[in-house]
Design a protein around this motif. Structure first.
Motif, short mmCIF file in Angstrom:
data_model
loop_
_atom_site.label_atom_id
_atom_site.label_comp_id
_atom_site.label_asym_id
_atom_site.label_seq_id
_atom_site.Cartn_x
_atom_site.Cartn_y
_atom_site.Cartn_z
N TRP A 80 0.62 -1.32 -0.13
CA TRP A 80 -0.06 -0.01 0.00
C TRP A 80 0.71 1.27 0.01
CZ3 TRP A 80 -4.58 1.50 -1.37
CH2 TRP A 80 -5.20 2.67 -0.89
N ALA A 81 1.94 1.32 0.89
CA ALA A 81 2.83 2.30 0.85
C ALA A 81 3.23 2.74 -0.47
CB ALA A 81 3.82 2.32 1.79
N GLY A 82 3.65 1.60 -1.31
CA GLY A 82 4.19 2.08 -2.66
C GLY A 82 3.51 2.84 -3.34
N THR A 83 2.24 2.61 -3.38
CA THR A 83 1.17 3.45 -4.11
C THR A 83 0.99 4.76 -3.58
OG1 THR A 83 -0.02 1.52 -4.81
CG2 THR A 83 -1.42 3.59 -4.72
N ALA A 84 1.09 4.63 -1.92
CA ALA A 84 0.64 5.87 -1.58
C ALA A 84 1.99 6.91 -1.59
CB ALA A 84 0.56 5.74 -0.01
N GLY A 85 3.25 6.43 -1.53
CA GLY A 85 4.35 7.12 -1.64
C GLY A 85 4.55 7.89 -3.22
N LEU A 86 4.00 7.11 -4.31
CA LEU A 86 4.19 7.73 -5.49
C LEU A 86 3.15 8.92 -5.70
CD1 LEU A 86 4.50 4.72 -8.00
CD2 LEU A 86 5.97 6.33 -7.60
N PHE A 87 2.03 8.64 -4.99
CA PHE A 87 1.10 9.50 -5.12
C PHE A 87 1.58 11.04 -4.36
CE2 PHE A 87 -3.14 11.48 -4.14
CZ PHE A 87 -3.73 11.47 -5.41
N ALA A 88 1.94 10.73 -3.20
CA ALA A 88 2.60 11.83 -2.32
C ALA A 88 3.58 12.75 -3.24
CB ALA A 88 3.25 11.25 -0.95
N GLU A 89 4.38 11.93 -3.95
CA GLU A 89 5.19 12.62 -4.68
C GLU A 89 4.80 13.18 -6.06
OE1 GLU A 89 8.51 9.69 -5.70
OE2 GLU A 89 9.12 9.50 -3.62
N GLY A 90 3.62 13.37 -6.22
CA GLY A 90 2.96 13.92 -7.28
C GLY A 90 2.93 13.02 -8.50
N PHE A 91 3.38 11.78 -8.52
CA PHE A 91 3.11 11.00 -9.75
C PHE A 91 2.05 10.05 -9.56
CE2 PHE A 91 7.59 11.89 -9.43
CZ PHE A 91 8.14 12.18 -10.81
N TRP A 92 0.50 10.92 -9.85
CA TRP A 92 -0.49 10.34 -9.64
C TRP A 92 -0.86 9.10 -10.65
CZ3 TRP A 92 -4.02 11.40 -13.23
CH2 TRP A 92 -4.10 12.55 -13.98
N GLY B 167 14.89 10.70 6.88
CA GLY B 167 15.99 9.76 6.61
C GLY B 167 17.26 10.54 5.83
N VAL B 168 18.24 9.60 5.81
CA VAL B 168 19.49 10.12 5.12
C VAL B 168 19.38 9.76 3.78
CG1 VAL B 168 21.19 10.10 6.76
CG2 VAL B 168 20.44 7.82 5.98
N SER B 169 18.31 8.98 3.34
CA SER B 169 18.40 8.41 2.04
C SER B 169 16.77 8.52 1.60
CB SER B 169 18.73 7.10 1.73
OG SER B 169 18.79 6.72 0.59
N GLN B 170 16.67 8.85 0.22
CA GLN B 170 15.28 9.16 -0.17
C GLN B 170 15.16 8.69 -1.76
OE1 GLN B 170 13.74 13.27 -0.10
NE2 GLN B 170 11.88 12.50 -0.21
N VAL B 171 14.29 8.12 -2.02
CA VAL B 171 14.03 7.76 -3.48
C VAL B 171 12.72 8.24 -4.02
CG1 VAL B 171 13.28 5.78 -5.21
CG2 VAL B 171 15.26 5.59 -3.50
N ILE B 172 12.79 9.14 -5.24
CA ILE B 172 11.71 9.82 -5.69
C ILE B 172 11.54 9.60 -7.07
CG2 ILE B 172 10.75 12.18 -6.41
CD1 ILE B 172 12.79 13.28 -4.17
N ALA B 173 10.47 9.09 -7.73
CA ALA B 173 10.36 8.68 -9.06
C ALA B 173 10.96 9.93 -10.10
CB ALA B 173 8.76 8.62 -9.37
N PRO B 175 10.34 11.97 -14.00
CA PRO B 175 9.31 12.11 -15.19
C PRO B 175 9.40 11.00 -15.98
CG PRO B 175 11.36 13.85 -15.36
CD PRO B 175 11.53 12.99 -14.06
N ALA B 176 10.38 10.42 -16.25
CA ALA B 176 10.25 9.09 -17.43
C ALA B 176 9.41 8.31 -16.79
CB ALA B 176 11.68 8.79 -17.67
N ALA B 177 9.23 8.10 -15.48
CA ALA B 177 8.38 7.18 -15.11
C ALA B 177 6.77 7.08 -15.52
CB ALA B 177 8.41 7.20 -13.57
N THR B 178 6.41 8.42 -15.62
CA THR B 178 5.15 8.52 -16.21
C THR B 178 5.02 8.04 -17.70
OG1 THR B 178 4.55 10.37 -14.62
CG2 THR B 178 3.11 10.32 -16.37
N ALA B 179 5.92 8.71 -18.27
CA ALA B 179 6.03 8.31 -19.76
C ALA B 179 6.31 6.73 -20.25
CB ALA B 179 7.21 9.18 -20.44
N PHE B 180 6.99 6.21 -19.22
CA PHE B 180 7.36 4.89 -19.51
C PHE B 180 6.21 3.90 -19.11
CE2 PHE B 180 8.90 0.55 -18.15
CZ PHE B 180 9.78 0.36 -19.46
N ALA B 181 5.41 4.19 -18.04
CA ALA B 181 4.32 3.68 -17.55
C ALA B 181 3.10 3.68 -18.75
CB ALA B 181 3.77 4.35 -16.20
#
Ligand SMILES: [Zn+2]
Ligand SMILES: [Zn+2]
Lengths: 208, 206
Positions: A80-92, B167-173, B175-181
């Motif tokens: 669930w957190a995988g979906t929620a995290g992506l949503f929170a980052e704006g990648f809805w 945290g000391v580490s963070q992963v963010i998607a 812009p290519a993620a939307t295009a690829f999906a």
């Protein structure tokens, strides 16, 4: 015994197939499409497996799949957190797709399989049976639990480079849910299900 | 080729998409068994496939040049494109995983785009010399389609697990993620809207 005439759904070859026994497979002689392979007690198996799937869905969605420990900091992640995290980052859009293919569609498929097999098992006609069955057939390929499983493995390998990875209880539930889903798809005899739905439809119209 | 090689449609019969019931052409618009709409072939199959395919080609470019994932570790920001992520795995001696991601994220989408384009040309121009061969390609495309979601799912897990809050580490998607999906979904829909029976219609005497 022969079936009524049939056509191959993928090459339109007109066929007059014989009725196979359990364990046999009827394949289109021209394109190789698997037309019918009857399974033993298909309705009862689908019923049992969909109940098991619904029970597993809760822990698989909300218990931690994997956890990491990095420089004394530990953190766990759920499906669930995988979906929620992506949503929170704006990648809805991506979040919606992950939600649909890893949570919603598998759950919807199991629920539809439960509804259909319950009605077939107790011989209860329902005017939406054919709709449910059509939805189930359309949605099947949008449930991607096995791809998600591979994603978990790749993520674990990536993370193991910098952090300690622990497997969570949710992961076991997720693997069990995945296996139940595979077995459910394998036990569902589409030919038999449609035949039974047609019988119940006649019963419904005969009464009304 | 005798009468046995003829398709159902050539003999005035239509098979229901959903339940498989064989009905007489033009007798009914709806299937008497399941109530679904009857079509001899998927309506506008080639047009839909072409439109979805063109959109996929257009999105394939941003999907490969923009970063798909950003890793922030101790304030150091690293951006990975799809290819970059694969190279990073190779450098860390994770060649088997790199090969897996390469197949799912590069090979499969390319196979789908080029394969569907070839299939579309094959049906449109009625080459149809070796339908068995084209059919095998169509089934391969349908089978592998979903596996390109691997990268997207992996990012979703990393986002969930790698600490977001302080945290000391963070992963963010990226812009290519939307295009690829979108490429994955559009190519799956393109394969779904291509009616495989069109591959056989020359053999079906249509
Ligand atoms: Zn066939
Ligand atoms: Zn039908």
């Amino acid at each position: 015994m022969t079936h009524p005439p049939d056509a191959c759904p993928e090459c339109d070859l007109l066929l007059r197939p014989s009725r196979p026994i359990v364990g046999e497979k009827i394949v289109c002689p021209r394109c190789g499409y698997l037309l019918h392979s009857p399974r033993e007690q298909s309705v009862e198996r689908v019923l049992a497996l969909s109940v098991a799937g619904l029970i597993l869905a809760g822990p698989a969605n909300f218990l931690p799949l994997i956890g990491i420990t990095f420089l004394g900091n530990s953190h766990e992640g759920t499906l669930w957190a995988g979906t929620a995290g992506l949503f929170a980052e704006g990648f809805w859009l991506v979040a919606a797709l992950v939600f649909l293919s890893s949570i919603f569609v598998p759950l919807l498929n199991i629920s539809l399989a439960l509804l259909i097999s319950l009605h077939l098992h107790f011989n209860r006609p329902h005017h939406l049976l054919a709709h449910w069955m059509r939805w189930l057939q359309h949605l099947e390929e949008w449930a991607m639990l096995e791809v998600y499983m591979l994603g978990i493995i790749v993520a674990c390998v990536k993370l193991s480079d910098t952090a300690d990875v622990q497997l969570g209880f949710g992961l076991y539930a997720f693997v069990a849910l995945l296996l139940v889903n595979v077995m459910l798809t394998g036990s569902l005899d589409g030919y038999l299900f449609w035949q039974r739905i047609a019988e119940l439809r006649r019963k419904l119209h005969g009464q009304g | 080729m005798g009468k046995a090689e003829r398709g159902a449609l050539a003999q005035g019969l239509v098979r229901c998409h959903a339940c498989g019931h064989l009905a007489k052409l033009r007798r009914a618009r709806h299937c008497p068994v399941c109530g679904g709409v009857l079509h001899a072939r998927r309506p506008h199959s080639l047009q839909h496939t072409l439109a979805l395919l063109i959109s996929s080609y257009a999105l394939y470019i941003p999907a490969n040049i923009f970063p798909i994932m950003t890793v922030n570790q101790f304030g150091v920001i690293e951006r990975h494109t799809i290819i970059g992520g694969i190279f990073a795995l190779v450098e860390k001696d994770m060649a088997p995983i790199a090969a897996l991601v390469f197949i799912a994220s590069i090979m499969v989408p390319l196979l789908k785009l080029l394969g569907l384009s070839a299939l579309l040309l094959n049906v449109r121009l009625r080459w149809q010399r070796h339908p068995q061969w084209w059919m095998r390609m169509y089934r391969l495309i349908v089978f592998v389609g979903r596996w390109s979601m691997l990268d997207i799912f992996m990012i979703s897990i990393l986002v969930a697990v790698v600490d977001l809050s302080g945290g000391v580490s963070q992963v963010i998607a990226g812009p290519a993620a939307t295009a690829f999906a979108a490429v994955v979904v559009l190519t799956m829909l393109a394969a779904k809207s291509l009616d495989p029976r069109l591959i056989w219609d020359k053999q079906n005497k249509l």
